[in-house]
Scaffold this motif. Structure first.
Motif, mmCIF file in Angstrom:
data_model
loop_
_atom_site.group_PDB
_atom_site.id
_atom_site.type_symbol
_atom_site.label_atom_id
_atom_site.label_comp_id
_atom_site.label_asym_id
_atom_site.label_seq_id
_atom_site.Cartn_x
_atom_site.Cartn_y
_atom_site.Cartn_z
ATOM 1 N N LYS A 182 0.809 -1.223 0.000
ATOM 2 C CA LYS A 182 0.000 0.000 0.000
ATOM 3 C C LYS A 182 0.836 1.265 0.000
ATOM 4 O O LYS A 182 0.399 2.307 -0.476
ATOM 5 N N LYS A 183 2.050 1.191 0.539
ATOM 6 C CA LYS A 183 2.870 2.394 0.611
ATOM 7 C C LYS A 183 3.878 2.470 -0.536
ATOM 8 O O LYS A 183 4.748 3.325 -0.526
ATOM 9 N N GLY A 184 3.717 1.616 -1.537
ATOM 10 C CA GLY A 184 4.673 1.581 -2.637
ATOM 11 C C GLY A 184 4.780 2.890 -3.391
ATOM 12 O O GLY A 184 5.851 3.298 -3.819
ATOM 13 N N ASP A 185 3.655 3.594 -3.566
ATOM 14 C CA ASP A 185 3.686 4.849 -4.311
ATOM 15 C C ASP A 185 4.520 5.901 -3.605
ATOM 16 O O ASP A 185 5.265 6.647 -4.220
ATOM 17 N N ALA A 186 4.384 5.964 -2.270
ATOM 18 C CA ALA A 186 5.150 6.950 -1.508
ATOM 19 C C ALA A 186 6.642 6.667 -1.585
ATOM 20 O O ALA A 186 7.461 7.582 -1.592
ATOM 21 N N ASP A 187 6.995 5.394 -1.652
ATOM 22 C CA ASP A 187 8.410 5.031 -1.743
ATOM 23 C C ASP A 187 8.972 5.325 -3.131
ATOM 24 O O ASP A 187 10.168 5.579 -3.277
ATOM 25 N N ALA A 188 8.125 5.267 -4.150
ATOM 26 C CA ALA A 188 8.606 5.410 -5.520
ATOM 27 C C ALA A 188 8.994 6.839 -5.851
ATOM 28 O O ALA A 188 9.976 7.072 -6.550
ATOM 29 N N ASP A 208 21.330 4.719 -2.176
ATOM 30 C CA ASP A 208 20.693 4.479 -0.887
ATOM 31 C C ASP A 208 19.307 3.871 -1.072
ATOM 32 O O ASP A 208 18.935 2.910 -0.396
ATOM 33 N N LEU A 209 18.545 4.410 -2.006
ATOM 34 C CA LEU A 209 17.171 3.949 -2.204
ATOM 35 C C LEU A 209 17.109 2.588 -2.896
ATOM 36 O O LEU A 209 16.246 1.771 -2.590
ATOM 37 N N LEU A 210 18.033 2.352 -3.824
ATOM 38 C CA LEU A 210 17.971 1.126 -4.613
ATOM 39 C C LEU A 210 18.710 -0.050 -3.984
ATOM 40 O O LEU A 210 18.299 -1.205 -4.160
ATOM 41 N N LEU A 211 19.779 0.231 -3.254
ATOM 42 C CA LEU A 211 20.675 -0.853 -2.851
ATOM 43 C C LEU A 211 20.799 -1.060 -1.343
ATOM 44 O O LEU A 211 21.269 -2.114 -0.917
ATOM 45 N N VAL A 257 25.655 2.885 -10.146
ATOM 46 C CA VAL A 257 26.039 3.641 -8.959
ATOM 47 C C VAL A 257 26.904 2.796 -8.022
ATOM 48 O O VAL A 257 26.944 1.567 -8.148
ATOM 49 N N THR A 258 27.586 3.452 -7.115
ATOM 50 C CA THR A 258 28.496 2.903 -6.102
ATOM 51 C C THR A 258 29.797 2.428 -6.741
ATOM 52 O O THR A 258 29.942 2.370 -7.968
#
Length: 289
Positions: A198-204, A221-224, A270-271
């Motif tokens: 349900k909170k997937g949109d806020a995370d995206a 940070d967000l992806l890994l 990244v990284t």
């Protein structure tokens, strides 16, 4: 097969729809790598975006115009997807997805299906990995968003220019990444997905914003960061593939002539374990544009 499910299967990595903000200044990360007689541009993709989102700028346009050939993660092979789903998407006869879940996960399943307006029986005989993809895709469909990500857009550029398209992996290799060998791990991952659905949109939205801004640290940070506790999964999904793709590009840089535009998932660039860092470590001249 639902076309939306097929498209998301093609994506196979993090991405989501995002509302367009025409006033925002977009500057996604783009690298240029120089070889003996060739140039490689590296561009990170978000695989599912709103078609209204304006992400192209002059840098990206020039690099695409200069390209003699294009690299992507994999080809769009609907036949291979259908074959894979036909053999890998169903639970063993007599098994129920709901019955495999603990009580709290069953409640999350009920709530999530109710939000989507999907009858439970429609997916109860499917494996968790397939239901995950179907739910995510149906959610985007309800929002009126089509999975027109960066990959599809750049593939259109290559086709319209009559340029060759090359691929780092086969569709079978990519699809195999989404089906864990361990059924317990597959089920545990599904339980986590149901809890956070349900909170997937806020995370995206923060992820897309970081990508648009070219913020490598925030993207990493967000992806890994979620892989910190799962190093084996990161190795399979990112590190091993990054090394293989870097080796392919090094062969191009050393032995071919021309300009190549590479589009892969943003998490692969990244990284210190990303493709740009690996190429730099091996002595290639690389610059962020």
């Amino acid at each position: 097969m639902n076309r939306i499910v097929i498209a998301f299967l093609i994506a196979l990595s993090t991405g989501a729809a995002h509302a367009a903000d025409e006033s925002a200044v977009s500057h996604p990360a783009l690298w240029r790598v120089t070889g003996r007689q060739s140039t490689v541009y590296l561009f990170g993709s978000v695989h599912i975006l709103s078609p209204k989102l304006m992400w192209r700028d002059a840098r990206i346009g020039r690099a695409i115009d200069r390209a003699d050939a294009f690299f992507f993660e994999t080809a769009l092979d609907a036949v291979a997807i259908k074959q894979f789903v036909a053999t890998k998407a169903m639970l063993p006869p007599g098994q129920s997805l709901r019955a495999l879940l603990p009580q709290d996960a069953q409640k999350n399943l009920d709530d999530d299906f109710a939000m989507l307006g999907v009858p439970e029986a429609a997916l109860d005989g499917r494996r968790p990995w397939f239901v995950t993809i179907a739910m995510f895709s149906l959610k985007n469909a309800r929002r009126g968003e089509a999975p027109t990500g960066v990959d599809i857009s750049v593939m259109g550029d290559a086709a319209s220019r009559g340029k060759p398209q090359r691929y780092f992996e086969t569709m079978q290799q990519q699809m195999a990444l989404i089906v864990p060998d361990d059924p317990k791990l597959e089920l545990q991952s599904f339980e986590m997905f149901l809890k956070d659905f349900k909170k997937g949109d806020a995370d995206a939205d923060p992820l897309i914003d970081a990508w648009l801004a070219g913020d490598e640290d925030r993207l990493a940070d967000l992806l890994l960061k979620g892989f910190d506790k799962h190093p084996d999964a990161r190795k399979v999904l990112f590190d091993d593939r990054n090394k293989a793709w870097a080796a392919t590009l090094e062969n191009v840089l050393d032995h071919e002539r021309g300009t190549f535009f590479v589009t892969v998932g943003a998490g692969h660039l990244v990284t210190e374990r990303g493709v740009p860092a690996l190429l730099k470590h091996d002595g290639y001249r690389i610059e962020r544009l």
